[in-house]
Design a protein around this motif. Sequence first.
Motif, PDB file in Angstrom:
ATOM      1  N   HIS A 217      42.721  51.384   8.188  1.00 19.64           N
ATOM      2  CA  HIS A 217      43.072  50.405   7.316  1.00 19.64           C
ATOM      3  C   HIS A 217      44.464  49.914   7.352  1.00 19.64           C
ATOM      4  N   GLY A 218      45.449  51.050   7.212  1.00 20.23           N
ATOM      5  CA  GLY A 218      46.651  50.855   7.205  1.00 20.23           C
ATOM      6  C   GLY A 218      47.281  50.206   8.353  1.00 20.23           C
ATOM      7  N   LEU A 219      47.008  50.909   9.467  1.00 18.86           N
ATOM      8  CA  LEU A 219      47.367  50.295  10.800  1.00 18.86           C
ATOM      9  C   LEU A 219      47.101  48.869  11.116  1.00 18.86           C
ATOM     10  N   LEU A 220      45.964  48.414  10.743  1.00 15.36           N
ATOM     11  CA  LEU A 220      45.621  46.801  10.708  1.00 15.36           C
ATOM     12  C   LEU A 220      46.578  46.152   9.778  1.00 15.36           C
ATOM     13  N   GLN A 221      46.637  46.809   8.718  1.00 11.61           N
ATOM     14  CA  GLN A 221      47.792  45.600   7.755  1.00 11.61           C
ATOM     15  C   GLN A 221      49.197  45.761   8.295  1.00 11.61           C
ATOM     16  N   ASP A 222      49.635  47.105   9.071  1.00 12.52           N
ATOM     17  CA  ASP A 222      50.959  47.287   9.475  1.00 12.52           C
ATOM     18  C   ASP A 222      51.073  46.217  10.725  1.00 12.52           C
ATOM     19  N   LYS A 223      49.980  45.879  11.582  1.00  9.36           N
ATOM     20  CA  LYS A 223      49.932  45.327  12.597  1.00  9.36           C
ATOM     21  C   LYS A 223      49.855  43.494  12.372  1.00  9.36           C
TER      22      LYS A 223
END
Length: 754
Positions: A217-223
Motif C-alpha cells: 500500500h505504501g509503495l503504491l502511494q510513494d509511486k
Amino acid sequence: MVLQKRVWRMLRENKGRYIGIVLLILIGSFYFTAATGVAGSLEDQVVHFAQTNMQEDLTFSTDKTIEDLPTLARESGAVIEPYQQRDVKLPDGQSELRLLTPTSTINIPTVLSGQPLNNPGDIVLDPIFLRTHGLAVGGQLELNGKIFHITGTMALPNYVYIIKNLYDVLPTAGFGIALVSSADMEMFPNAAHQAVTVYGARFTKREDVDTQSAKLHGLLQDKGYSLSEWLDAKNNKRISSPWANITSLQSFSFPVSIAFFLLSCIIVGVTMLRMVKSDAVVIGTLYAQGYRRRELTRHYLAIPVLLSITGGLLGILLAWPCIGLAVDSILATYILPNTGIAFSPFNLALALLLPLALIGLASFFSLRGVLKKSAAELMKGDEQKARVNFFERVLRLERFRFTTKFQIREQVRSIPRLLFLLLGVSIASLVLLYGLTFNSSMDVAMKQGAVARYNYGIEYNFKEMQNLHDRPVPTGAEPYNSFRAYPEGRDEIEFYVLGMEPDSVGLKVNGIGGAKISRNQVNITSSLAQRLGLGVGDTLTCINKLDEKSYRLKIDGIIEAYGEQYVFLPLDEFNQKTGQAPGSYRTVLSNHVLNYDESLLAGVLDVRDPTKFANVSASTTLIVTATTSVAVLLAVVIIFIVSSLIIDENWKTISLLKIFGYYRKDIAKLILNSSTPVVFLGFGLGLLLMVALGNYLFSSIADSINMLIPMTLNPVYVLLSLVLILVVYEITKWFCGRKISLISMSEALKAGSE
C-alpha cells in the motif's frame, strides 16, 4: 455366561427407555460427526483450492495502469497479476455477465466441466449462471451481437461466492461471471461498458500477510498511484463467505454434542442407580455365591457401554451420507471444485469414544455407592425403601391435599430424574427458540433494514469522483460520498462512512423508536454502535481502507437500524475532512432511471424489485426446520424416558390405586402430571438461556459475516414454542399412560407376599 444372558433380558424389559437413550447419544454423535465432517470437507476444499490455484491475498485497482509491475512485485515481495473485467448485458436486458480475462499466476481458474478456452469466440461460464439461464456446455451465447461458444464451466479462487459488487451481502439474481480471451475482450464496441483493469496480489511469505499488505500500500502511494479499490481476502466476501459456514460449524459442533452426551449421562446414571437399587437383594445373593465386585461392575456397566457404542456408531453411520448432501447443498451456493468428503479419524474416534467415556464414568459412579456395600446389607432390601430427603422435610408436605402432596413427593424423591427433565426441556426449548428467533431476526433485518432503508430505489456508483459543479444531479436524485473504514485497532470490522446533504430523503434515517433526527450532524446506526460499544458523545476513530488515513468523529446521534453498519455526516463536512473539493460525490440515489453513460459507472443497484435479489429465506427455512425437528425429537425422547421411569418406579403404587378404585385416567393424571410444573419451569429456563446466550450467538455470526443481525425475540414465536413443547408433552404422556393399563391389581398383592 449367566450374567451376560441377564443383560439382554434387562434390555428387552425396558427397550423403550433404552431406545430413547440411544437416540440421545445418536443425536449428539450425529451432529458432531456431521458438523465436523461438513466443516472439514469444506475447509479441505477451500484451503486446497486457495493453495493450488494461488488465491489472491488482496485485490486492488488504481487510477492508472501500473507501469513497472515486475519492480513493484519484487519490492513488495508479492506476485501481482492484472486482469480485465467488463460487465455485459444479455439480450433479455435483465441478466448481466461479468467477463474476465484468464490469469496464469494468480487466481488460476479450474475447469469444472467441458474444456478451457481454446480459440477466439470461446467462453467459459460459472456453473450457477449456466444452470439458472438454461444454457449448456456446447451451446451458444449472444453478447452485444457477438456469438460465443460455451466450452465449459469453471471455478475462480477470487469468485468462490459470486456477488456483483465487493460490498454486497447478497448475490444479485441474473448475475454471473465468465472467462473470455483478451482478444475477445477488446472486440467489444467502445459504447459498451468499458473494461476495467484489476490487480490481484499474493505474497510469497505467508507468515505475515498484513505487514506485507501495508508495505505494498505504501509503495503504491510513494509511486504516485491513487487507489480506487483495496480489499484484502479476509474482508472480501467473495473469498471469505465459505469460512463463515466452516467457523460456525466448528464452533458449535463440540458444545452442542457435549450437551446431548451430558443429558445421556444424567439419564443413564439415574437408570443405573435405580436398577442396582431394585437389584440390591439379587446383588447381595450374587456376592454370597462368590461373585466379586469387579465382575458385577462389569455386568452392570455392559448396558451403558452397549448403549453408548450403539448410539455412537448409528450417529456416525447416519451422518455419513448426510455430509455429502450438506456439502453438495453448500456447493450450490459456492463455486468450488468438489474433491469429495474428508473425514478426520480423530473426530470419528471422538464421536464414538466421547459418549462412551462420559456415560461410562457416570454409570460407574452411580453403581459404586451400592456395589461397595456388603452382601448382608444388600440382602436386607433397604435400598428399595423410599427415604424422606432434605427437600421433602423442608417442604412440609402434610399441609397439602393428597394429590398435591403425592405429585410433589414424586419429583423431590428423585432429584437426578428431576434435573434431567428440567435440563432436557430447557435445552429443547433453547434449540427451538433459537431457530424461530433466528428466522424472526432475519425477517426483521431484511424487511425493515438492508434494501428497505432506501426511499430512492436506484443507486448509481461512479468509477471516478464527480462534482456537483460539473455534473449536477437531476430532480428526484441526490448525491452521496463515502469511504469504507474500520475502527482503529479492529480491522476485522468494516463499515461505511457516508456523506449526504442535510436535506436528503433518499435513505430512511430515524432515531431510536422512530424519533426524528437531524441529518446535519454525525449519526451512527444502532447496530454498529452496539457492536463498537459507542453512545452519543463518544468519539469514533476510524481508518480509511483505501489510503489508511485516520479520522476522529464525535457521535451526535444514533439511527435505528436492523443490521446496517453506517456512519452518516453532512456531505460538505465529509468532503472537508477527506480533503476533497466542495460538491464532490461518487454515488447518486434516484427515484427514477437516469441516463448516465455506462462507461462512467462502476455499478448500478436497483432495489425497487425484491426479486432481483437471491432468495435468502431458503437457508433460513432450512435452519428453522432443522432446529425445530431436533427440539421436538429431543423433547419427545426426554419426556418419554422420564414418564417411563415414573411409571416403573410406581408400579406398586399404581396397582394399589387400582385396588382403591381409581380409574386409569385418574391414575395417569396423578402419576404423570407431577412433571407438568417442571416442564413449564424448564421452558422458562430455556427462554432465559436464549435471552442470555442469544446476543453472544448472534455476535459470533456478526464476526463471521461482518454483519450484525439484531436478535428479535418475537412474542408469537415464544408462545408457539411453549405450545409446541406442551403438545409434545401431552402426546408423549398419553402414549406412556397406556402402560398403566398393563399393571394389574395383583401386582400389589404379589409385592406384599414377597
